[in-house]
Design a protein around this motif. Structure first.
Motif, PDB file in Angstrom:
ATOM      1  N   ASN A  41       0.837  -1.182   0.000  1.00 23.26           N
ATOM      2  CA  ASN A  41       0.000   0.000   0.000  1.00 23.26           C
ATOM      3  C   ASN A  41       0.880   1.243   0.000  1.00 23.26           C
ATOM      4  N   VAL A  42       0.603   2.175  -0.881  1.00 21.03           N
ATOM      5  CA  VAL A  42       1.420   3.376  -1.029  1.00 21.03           C
ATOM      6  C   VAL A  42       1.422   4.212   0.243  1.00 21.03           C
ATOM      7  N   THR A  43       0.267   4.353   0.876  1.00 14.63           N
ATOM      8  CA  THR A  43       0.134   5.212   2.047  1.00 14.63           C
ATOM      9  C   THR A  43       0.787   4.624   3.287  1.00 14.63           C
ATOM     10  N   THR A  44       0.523   3.355   3.555  1.00 11.56           N
ATOM     11  CA  THR A  44       1.023   2.736   4.782  1.00 11.56           C
ATOM     12  C   THR A  44       2.386   2.085   4.613  1.00 11.56           C
ATOM     13  N   GLN A  69       2.422  -1.243  -6.413  1.00 14.83           N
ATOM     14  CA  GLN A  69       2.025  -0.394  -5.303  1.00 14.83           C
ATOM     15  C   GLN A  69       0.610   0.121  -5.546  1.00 14.83           C
ATOM     16  N   LEU A  71      -3.307   1.823  -3.825  1.00 24.06           N
ATOM     17  CA  LEU A  71      -3.968   2.675  -2.845  1.00 24.06           C
ATOM     18  C   LEU A  71      -5.448   2.780  -3.189  1.00 24.06           C
ATOM     19  N   GLN A  75      -7.465   7.319  -0.419  1.00 23.82           N
ATOM     20  CA  GLN A  75      -6.057   7.551  -0.103  1.00 23.82           C
ATOM     21  C   GLN A  75      -5.405   8.453  -1.141  1.00 23.82           C
ATOM     22  N   ASP A  78      -6.452  11.912  -0.263  1.00 23.39           N
ATOM     23  CA  ASP A  78      -5.765  12.360   0.945  1.00 23.39           C
ATOM     24  C   ASP A  78      -4.316  12.761   0.673  1.00 23.39           C
ATOM     25  N   LEU A  79      -3.715  12.168  -0.366  1.00 22.96           N
ATOM     26  CA  LEU A  79      -2.337  12.498  -0.731  1.00 22.96           C
ATOM     27  C   LEU A  79      -2.266  13.707  -1.664  1.00 22.96           C
ATOM     28  N   ILE A 138       0.445  12.691  -7.516  1.00 19.99           N
ATOM     29  CA  ILE A 138       0.989  12.119  -6.286  1.00 19.99           C
ATOM     30  C   ILE A 138       2.484  11.860  -6.461  1.00 19.99           C
ATOM     31  N   PHE A 140       5.621   9.874  -5.023  1.00 22.89           N
ATOM     32  CA  PHE A 140       5.904   8.735  -4.161  1.00 22.89           C
ATOM     33  C   PHE A 140       7.287   8.186  -4.503  1.00 22.89           C
TER      34      PHE A 140
END
Length: 302
Positions: A41-44, A69, A71, A75, A78-79, A138, A140
């Motif tokens: 998961n990209v966020t976690t 990856q 999300l 999410q 949120d990013l 995003i 990352f």
């Protein structure tokens, strides 16, 4: 695990998707793994587990995405980004913990449980996720794409085997790969008998996966209460071992090549999956536990 209502639909959705691929001659769990690592998961930053690992790896490969990856739509928002218009996500299973109140069948509870009126159980739910390649806006960090050398991969395989707790006896002079539950013995032919070192380690991983079911380890009933060839427990155990081996091959960076996707082989799994729609998800869950045991790590968050 009892399944009611929506749970039945989830098991069927997963099974139907895999059957569709198998009817095309594709085994989802045999598809090549990316050097960029396990699906996460990209966020976690947490790697997905259970069946999600195999399904998202397959999705990454089919869609030719650079990295596995993922999300959720929320999410991405949120990013500070978004999912591009027209992109379709992929469904995964998330195991949610719910509390069961009084009224549960007492026979289902452990005799030594002090709180029989309030228990926890896991219920499967479906979530839709998108690959990071489907998102926009995003920033990352991409994982390191430098793959390990063949020698480094083989060292990783040996290290993984060495760290298995309560490891069964392993004999390297067998005629064929096999696990003997009564003797708690794994036997495989010497590495020189295989066409490649990768095939040797994949076969050894498969048999070690069976050994995790022994009562000294995870106590899996498919091993402790052995059933005959072709039975549902037999099919579940074989699928558990195969998924475990695939998972360990992915972790060590080698390809699983122990079994060819022959028509008879595919037909056998198609029959088993059509007879039991919970088989795939159940076996994947057991395979995750088996892989964790061999790696000598405790359960991680799902």
């Amino acid at each position: 695990m009892a399944i009611t209502g929506r749970s039945k639909d989830i098991y069927q959705e997963v099974t139907d998707a895999v059957i569709e691929q198998m009817e095309k001659g594709v085994l989802v769990w045999h598809c090549g793994w990316k050097e960029s690592g396990l699906p996460s998961n990209v966020t976690t930053g947490i790697c997905y587990r259970g069946w999600n690992v195999f399904w998202l790896n397959f999705h990454t490969m089919v869609k030719s995405y650079p990295t596995p990856q993922y999300l959720t739509f929320k999410q991405a928002l949120d990013l500070g980004g978004n999912i591009r218009k027209g992109e379709k996500g992929v469904k995964i299973i998330y195991w949610a913990t719910i509390h069961t109140k009084s009224g549960i069948n007492e026979s289902q509870l452990a005799d030594d449980d002090e709180n029989k009126a309030n228990r926890q159980r896991l219920v499967p739910k479906v979530y839709t996720v998108f690959n990071i390649a489907q998102a926009e806006g995003i920033i990352f960090f991409e994982p390191d794409m430098n793959g390990s050398s063949k020698a480094e991969k083989h060292v990783a395989c040996e290290a993984l085997i060495d760290q298995m707790p309560k490891r069964p006896e392993i004999r390297l002079n067998g005629q064929y790969p096999v696990y003997y539950p009564v003797r708690d013995l794994v036997s495989v032919p010497p590495i020189s008998s295989f066409s490649s070192a990768e095939e040797y380690y994949a076969a050894l991983f498969h048999e070690l996966a069976h050994s995790t079911g022994h009562e000294l380890r995870l106590g899996r009933k498919e091993i402790t209460e052995s059933a005959g060839y072709g039975s549902e427990p037999y099919s579940c155990e074989e699928l558990t071992a195969e998924l475990t081996a695939t998972f360990l091959c992915a972790l060590t960076g080698i390809g699983q090549q122990t079994i060819e996707n022959s028509a008879a082989y595919l037909q056998g799994w198609l029959s088993a999956l059509k007879n039991d729609k919970t088989l795939l998800v159940k076996a994947a869950g057991q395979a995750q536990k088996a892989a964790d045991y061999i790696r000598n790590i405790k359960d991680e968050a799902a």
